[in-house]
Design an enzyme around this catalytic site. Sequence first.
Site, short mmCIF file in Angstrom:
data_model
loop_
_atom_site.label_atom_id
_atom_site.label_comp_id
_atom_site.label_asym_id
_atom_site.label_seq_id
_atom_site.Cartn_x
_atom_site.Cartn_y
_atom_site.Cartn_z
N ASP A 89 0.86 -1.17 0.00
CA ASP A 89 0.00 0.00 0.00
C ASP A 89 0.91 1.24 0.00
OD1 ASP A 89 -2.15 1.72 0.03
OD2 ASP A 89 -3.29 0.57 1.50
C1 NOJ Z 1 -4.08 3.89 0.19
C2 NOJ Z 1 -5.27 2.97 0.24
O1 NOJ Z 1 -5.22 2.20 1.43
C3 NOJ Z 1 -5.36 2.05 -0.95
O2 NOJ Z 1 -6.57 1.35 -0.87
C4 NOJ Z 1 -5.23 2.84 -2.22
O3 NOJ Z 1 -5.41 2.00 -3.32
C5 NOJ Z 1 -3.89 3.50 -2.22
N1 NOJ Z 1 -3.82 4.44 -1.11
C6 NOJ Z 1 -3.57 4.24 -3.52
O4 NOJ Z 1 -4.31 5.40 -3.60
#
Ligand code: NOJ
Length: 756
Positions: free
Chosen positions: A294
């Site tokens: 993530d």
């Molecule tokens: C953080 C989020 O937890 C995730 O779900 C998302 O895809 C990413 N940021 C990218 O924006």
Amino acid sequence: MSIDRRSVLAAALAGVFTLPLPRRALAAAEVERVDALIARMTVEEKAGQMTCLTDSFRPYNPPNPQVGIQNERQLADEVRKGRVGCLFNGIGVAGARRAQQIAVKDSRLGIPLLFAGDVIHGLRTIFPVPIAEAATFDPALAERTARAMASEATAAGLHLTFAPMVDVARDQRWGRVVEGAGEDVYLGSLLAAARVRGFQGRDLRRDDSLLACPKHFAAYGAVAAGLEYGSVDISEETLRETHLPPFGSAFAAGALTTMAAFSEINGVPATADRDLLTDLLRGEMKFRGFVFSDYTADEELIAHGFAEDERDAARLAVLAGVDMSMQSGLYIRHIPDLVKSGAVPMETVDVAVRRILYVKTAIGLFDNPWRSLNEDMEKARVGAPALQALSREAAARSIVLLRNEGLLPLDPAKGQKIALIGPFGEDRANLYGPWAFYAEKGKGVDVAAGLRAAMPDPAQLIVAKGSEILGPIDGGIAQAVEAAQAADIVILALGESQDMSGEAQSRTVIEIPPPQQALAQAVTAIGKPVIVLLRHGRALALHDGVANAQAILATWFLGSQTGHAIADILFGRENPSGKLPVSFPWESGQEPFFYDRKSTGRPVVDSNIEYKARYTTTDNSARFPFGHGLSYSEFVLDNLKLSDTALRWDRAIEITTRLTNKGKRKGSEVVQLYIRDRVASRTRPIRELKRIERVTLGPGESKTVRFSLSRTDLQFVGSGNRIIAEPGAFDLWVGQSSTDGLHAQFTLYAAEAVAR
Ligand code: NOJ
């Protein structure tokens, strides 16, 4: 036909499915091409392929702290040097072509970039948020909306969406409930597969196929107390039984990527958890694609107290099985040296790069780096008017009629005067929901506009805001009361703003904010018939003033067509058919609350008896339970029959029941089949959903609904993580929610018992 994904779910539980990579297998020549490339790559180029950065060629500003490279010139330089393999969260063909041109023509090896983005409930056309769409209990609809999103997203120059979120969410304090399918593992697994099929389509190489990324692996929804980015402390059995099956189902449907969760499980952050990301995900679950971190989650291993510094964090993440580092830049900065020093074997890096290049090959990027980068297609498909009709259909079907004391539907011919009161009546800033960065702001249809369009005389609508979302308005309540007094019917549009749910939006109290609650109390006190329209991304705990209104509808964040969809339901052009995918508790303090909880040794049978498993301040039941949702038709179930009350080890039993529409309108009901394993070597939930079937009937029509159950439906994760079914007695209910239904019993017999 009953929606039967038994084998997928059982296989996911058992961890025995095998995955195609890719669905249309790579040709031998393609595998050789990847191998040949890897043989020519420097370790820096390899680390580059394992790096995904925000797309400064075409910037948008989704959440998360802005870190790293923020300008096109600098990013272009990185692409040219082969130091980045994937860009995310920018849209638009022109910018993507500029970036791809540099990757393909100017970088030493010419490896095309992968373009990713968060297309969670729409790009330009916004569909209901996933939790709303889950209320349709209709995987076929979810597949259609995902296909529509893929059509727009690929036309806007994306190859991959960071969706679906398949985390089972049982604590409504957690903001990300809005992004998933709710509290149930079976419904979640059906929708996970449907959304993957919808995004990816039938052929990954088509330019409208959007790679799916089911996330966040794993158990992200189980963060303690619903606190975003928090810790998960969970038994191995619950992890496997509740949180893994939707992933299994998504992988079996062909998903080739996943994302490691921000959170830690039992003391180990998922991003550094080799048992989770390698042994379980790849070893047991046979996942063959690649794993994203993530956003800066590898770097966050330091703050977790798990890594000493950036280098150590990169080492831990790559050794655990994170193939693609998102946004931190840690891999490109540290992998070359980690390999040189022997801290990370080159073989580990090669495996990760191979997985990424296989996926790029699987979508045809090497043959055509310009796939999904066509300006004519962009013009034709992004914001295509035809998608609005699907958005409206999905929105109307996502609405759940929670309560109706004979007030709805309204008859437009009566020309009643309506007072629309509350901060969401004329508000266009909170129609879409939290993941709508690519949509045009202010373009959606608000409630007032939708109602006016449906009323023969729009002047019969009076609008009074009454209160802001979080604060009172001077004189607002008095104005609202005056409007209500002048009307025949009051509609209260209340709830949460769209940024009160989503990432990082945990709340301790899941109630209507106090100024709106005060408004509701003042307005309901005058005694006019009241309809409450809830705006929300999670289940809410409702209180008097709202809870005792004659009609209450869960209307979530419904997207571009919100107002029209709501009017369709209120005026009876559509018959409500949504069902709750999350339980509405009486009080916030009951969270985490979910229907498939355990009995305890002291279950409540009579609320007057003391020393039982309940709170002193409220019943531990739901105000509106999972699966609940009313219709303007009256649906009645009867005639429940089992082909046999003895279920033999390797056989199945057929369950039939008759559903009748006793109402005067055509409508749809979702028939739900639940079981309970009465006695087991690990205690089992008081009910578990095992089948759903959506049935549409005209007035007076009946239909026999058929289900089949076999031993695999009764399996659970026993001690030692064994998937077992145990002989013995089972309850079965076929009903219209998780708390009602016709009841029967059957017994599962062991193989030997039958042989004897
Ligand atoms: C953080 C989020 O937890 C995730 O779900 C998302 O895809 C990413 N940021 C990218 O924006």
